[in-house]
Structures are given as C-alpha cells and as structure tokens.
Design a protein around this motif. Sequence first.
Motif, mmCIF file in Angstrom:
data_model
loop_
_atom_site.group_PDB
_atom_site.id
_atom_site.type_symbol
_atom_site.label_atom_id
_atom_site.label_comp_id
_atom_site.label_asym_id
_atom_site.label_seq_id
_atom_site.Cartn_x
_atom_site.Cartn_y
_atom_site.Cartn_z
ATOM 1 N N VAL A 34 0.839 -1.207 0.000
ATOM 2 C CA VAL A 34 0.000 0.000 0.000
ATOM 3 C C VAL A 34 0.872 1.255 0.000
ATOM 4 N N LEU A 35 1.912 1.256 0.837
ATOM 5 C CA LEU A 35 2.797 2.425 0.919
ATOM 6 C C LEU A 35 3.498 2.679 -0.419
ATOM 7 N N ALA A 36 3.933 1.603 -1.081
ATOM 8 C CA ALA A 36 4.600 1.756 -2.378
ATOM 9 C C ALA A 36 3.636 2.350 -3.403
ATOM 10 N N VAL A 37 2.374 1.893 -3.355
ATOM 11 C CA VAL A 37 1.376 2.388 -4.307
ATOM 12 C C VAL A 37 1.068 3.874 -4.050
ATOM 13 N N LEU A 38 1.156 4.278 -2.774
ATOM 14 C CA LEU A 38 0.842 5.667 -2.425
ATOM 15 C C LEU A 38 1.999 6.638 -2.692
ATOM 16 N N PHE A 39 3.156 6.094 -3.040
ATOM 17 C CA PHE A 39 4.355 6.910 -3.237
ATOM 18 C C PHE A 39 4.150 8.097 -4.199
ATOM 19 N N PRO A 40 3.503 7.872 -5.371
ATOM 20 C CA PRO A 40 3.295 9.002 -6.287
ATOM 21 C C PRO A 40 2.509 10.150 -5.661
ATOM 22 N N LEU A 41 1.550 9.812 -4.793
ATOM 23 C CA LEU A 41 0.754 10.840 -4.124
ATOM 24 C C LEU A 41 1.655 11.745 -3.277
ATOM 25 N N ILE A 43 4.909 12.340 -3.758
ATOM 26 C CA ILE A 43 5.720 13.204 -4.623
ATOM 27 C C ILE A 43 4.858 14.325 -5.196
ATOM 28 N N TYR A 44 3.611 13.991 -5.572
ATOM 29 C CA TYR A 44 2.711 15.005 -6.116
ATOM 30 C C TYR A 44 2.494 16.135 -5.116
ATOM 31 N N LEU A 45 2.213 15.763 -3.864
ATOM 32 C CA LEU A 45 1.967 16.778 -2.832
ATOM 33 C C LEU A 45 3.218 17.607 -2.558
ATOM 34 N N LEU A 46 4.382 16.949 -2.575
ATOM 35 C CA LEU A 46 5.645 17.675 -2.365
ATOM 36 C C LEU A 46 5.857 18.694 -3.481
ATOM 37 N N GLN A 47 5.633 18.237 -4.719
ATOM 38 C CA GLN A 47 5.811 19.113 -5.880
ATOM 39 C C GLN A 47 4.855 20.313 -5.816
ATOM 40 N N LEU A 48 3.584 20.001 -5.521
ATOM 41 C CA LEU A 48 2.564 21.045 -5.448
ATOM 42 C C LEU A 48 2.910 22.069 -4.368
ATOM 43 N N ALA B 108 10.775 12.535 -9.010
ATOM 44 C CA ALA B 108 11.267 13.007 -7.713
ATOM 45 C C ALA B 108 12.544 13.838 -7.881
ATOM 46 N N ALA B 109 13.420 13.408 -8.794
ATOM 47 C CA ALA B 109 14.654 14.165 -9.031
ATOM 48 C C ALA B 109 14.316 15.569 -9.523
ATOM 49 N N ASP B 110 13.321 15.649 -10.412
ATOM 50 C CA ASP B 110 12.882 16.943 -10.927
ATOM 51 C C ASP B 110 12.360 17.829 -9.793
ATOM 52 N N VAL B 111 11.535 17.246 -8.924
ATOM 53 C CA VAL B 111 10.975 18.008 -7.794
ATOM 54 C C VAL B 111 12.100 18.501 -6.882
ATOM 55 N N LEU B 112 13.078 17.619 -6.634
ATOM 56 C CA LEU B 112 14.184 17.991 -5.734
ATOM 57 C C LEU B 112 15.064 19.077 -6.336
ATOM 58 N N ILE B 113 15.269 19.027 -7.653
ATOM 59 C CA ILE B 113 16.106 20.046 -8.307
ATOM 60 C C ILE B 113 15.353 21.372 -8.372
#
Lengths: 126, 117
Positions: A34-41, A43-48, B108-113
Amino acid sequence: MDTVKKRPVYLNLFKIHLPVGGVVSIAHRATGVVLAVLFPLGIYLLQLSLRDPAGFDRATSILSSVSGRITVLLVTWIFAQHFFSGVRHLFMDIDVGVEKAAARRSAWLTWVGSIIIVLLAAVWII
Amino acid sequence: MIRGATGSVGSGLGEWLLQRVTALYIGAFALYLLFRLIAAPVSDYVAWKSWFAAGGIRISFALFVASLLIHSWIGMRSVFMDYVKPGWLRFAVSLLTATGLLLLAVWAADVLIQGGR
C-alpha cells in the motif's frame, strides 16, 4: 516426485488459526505494498507544495480537508504498523526476541504501537 | 555469472542487506521529519520553500527517495516471487513495477532540483 504430490494439503481457513506473528508478517507485506502504491501521491503533494504560494495553499487544503485528514490518519497507521513490524524483524535479524513467547509479545506490541501512534496523530490533527 | 546450487544468480545477500540499510535510513529520516515538523510546524510557503531549498535537506531527501524506491523494489519483488506464480505474469508485473519506480525516480529528481530554485 509422486510422494511430494501425494502430500496432504489442509487449507481449511476456518480451522487454521494463523498465529499473531504470521498475521503481523502478512500485514508487513500488505502495508508495504500500500505504501509503495501511495508513493506518487507523496511526490505530487511535495511538488505542489513547493511550486508557488498558491500550490502550497492547495496542498495544505487537500491535506486538511475531511477526506485528506482521514487519508493522513490511515497512511499514518499503515506506516506506523510497517515501521514497528519492520523494527521487530530487524531485532529478530540480530537474534533478539526470537523465542516463541517474546516473538508473540512483540507481534502484539506492533499493533499496540501503531494504534497509539494513530491515536496521537488523531489528537494532533483533528 | 556463478550460479549457486539453487540455480539463482548471486546469493541474495546483497538485496537482504540493502533492504535493511534502506529501512534504517527511511526510519531515521521519517523520525527526523516527524520531530522537525512537530517542533516547528511549517506555517507558510516562504518558510517551507527556504527550509527545503537548503542543500543538506535536499540531499537527505534525495537519499530518502532513493531508499524508498530501492526498498519498494526489493519488497514488491519478494511479494511477486511468493504470490505471482505464472512466469509471464511475474515478469509483466515486475517490468511494470520497475518502470513505474524509475519514472517516480525521474519525477522526484525533478521536484528535488526545482525545489532548490
């Protein structure tokens, strides 16, 4: 090979009782998937949140909405359970707590630990 | 390649160790993040961005992401090897997982950079 094939298979799930250590072991795998599947979420929130002030507000409003809070609590519980059962496995790797009684106790403790963490998290975010 | 008695390549000891090393880093960094965010909750974008932009934090994050991806790969592969019996299906789900994890690594690399700008 014939003798191998003729081994009796007994898989009556209503009569087999998986010991708590087995349940924790399966749960470790299930929570991990479950945690692996949620990983993209994540990264998305971090990016946003890092994009611009509007993105940051959007990310915090997603996380603080009712469904966001419920998701955070669920993920916290899943992560805590995976964390504690993982720590248990690491101790077993170095031969700590491998005796039956101790292993059963630590298996129960992973559930106690993850439930305490999720209750603390609930108090923190609600 | 030297094959053991079981016919597999390598002993699997490397993966076993990697799974534990990444677990230790993930656990330690997750605890750090937790205590950091409890001690000083992030209130606005500027504070969040400037905290994240620091080189040390982003390198720690990069190691965190790398650990998570490696840990996921080894874990998912163990699950596939135990529960997905048909060879072609196991290959397919492994390929799909590996592709997904590699895409996540690039993202993730893109976000970190970008987060350092």
